[in-house]
Motif scaffolding. Structure first.
Motif, mmCIF file in Angstrom:
data_model
loop_
_atom_site.group_PDB
_atom_site.id
_atom_site.type_symbol
_atom_site.label_atom_id
_atom_site.label_comp_id
_atom_site.label_asym_id
_atom_site.label_seq_id
_atom_site.Cartn_x
_atom_site.Cartn_y
_atom_site.Cartn_z
ATOM 1 N N ARG A 51 -7.726 2.872 -5.236
ATOM 2 C CA ARG A 51 -7.921 3.620 -4.007
ATOM 3 C C ARG A 51 -8.774 2.810 -3.034
ATOM 4 O O ARG A 51 -9.828 2.294 -3.396
ATOM 5 N N THR A 61 0.586 11.566 2.941
ATOM 6 C CA THR A 61 0.215 12.642 3.850
ATOM 7 C C THR A 61 0.717 13.942 3.219
ATOM 8 O O THR A 61 1.337 13.914 2.144
ATOM 9 N N LYS A 109 0.851 -1.182 0.000
ATOM 10 C CA LYS A 109 0.000 0.000 0.000
ATOM 11 C C LYS A 109 0.885 1.230 0.000
ATOM 12 O O LYS A 109 2.022 1.182 0.473
ATOM 13 N N LYS A 162 0.555 5.189 1.351
ATOM 14 C CA LYS A 162 -0.223 6.199 2.062
ATOM 15 C C LYS A 162 0.442 7.540 1.798
ATOM 16 O O LYS A 162 1.670 7.640 1.839
ATOM 17 N N TYR A 196 5.291 3.924 2.389
ATOM 18 C CA TYR A 196 5.228 2.651 1.688
ATOM 19 C C TYR A 196 4.959 1.574 2.733
ATOM 20 O O TYR A 196 5.690 1.466 3.716
ATOM 21 N N GLU A 211 6.453 -0.476 7.549
ATOM 22 C CA GLU A 211 6.189 0.824 6.941
ATOM 23 C C GLU A 211 7.499 1.594 6.792
ATOM 24 O O GLU A 211 8.366 1.504 7.646
#
Length: 104
Positions: A101, A34, A30, A32, A40, A46
């Motif tokens: 998404r 911000t 995934k 993400k 990643y 993460e």
């Protein structure tokens, strides 16, 4: 996938197995975003990469980040409001990924 089939980097058998391998691998990954970091996520791991915006429009944004003393550019392009095309100057395996998404 077409490029992988033609590439001398992969044997014919590897190229045939690649669609299932990529589907499995992408199911674990995934991204993400911000306002400061591209995060990643792979499984429970993460990695946050702080970025700077180099260019932005309504449908596309190009960011720059550094990792291991190398600088990369990543371009995110929205497709139909539910997919994102992801291209990276640091990738030599594929031209791009298209991410779906997830809500939440």
């Amino acid at each position: 996938m077409e490029a992988a089939k033609k590439s001398p980097k992969y044997s014919e058998q590897e190229a045939e197995r690649m669609p299932k391998m990529i589907e499995r691998m992408m199911g674990m990954m995934k991204i993400k975003l911000t306002d400061r970091d591209m995060i990643y996520v792979r499984g429970s791991r993460e990695m946050a990469l702080p970025y700077t915006v180099k260019a932005a429009s309504k449908q596309s944004t190009t960011v720059q980040f550094s990792q291991n003393k190398k600088t990369f550019e990543v371009q995110f392009t929205l497709i139909d409001g539910k997919y994102m095309r992801f291209t990276s100057s640091g990738s030599d395996d594929m031209d791009y990924y298209i991410w779906k998404r997830l809500k939440g």
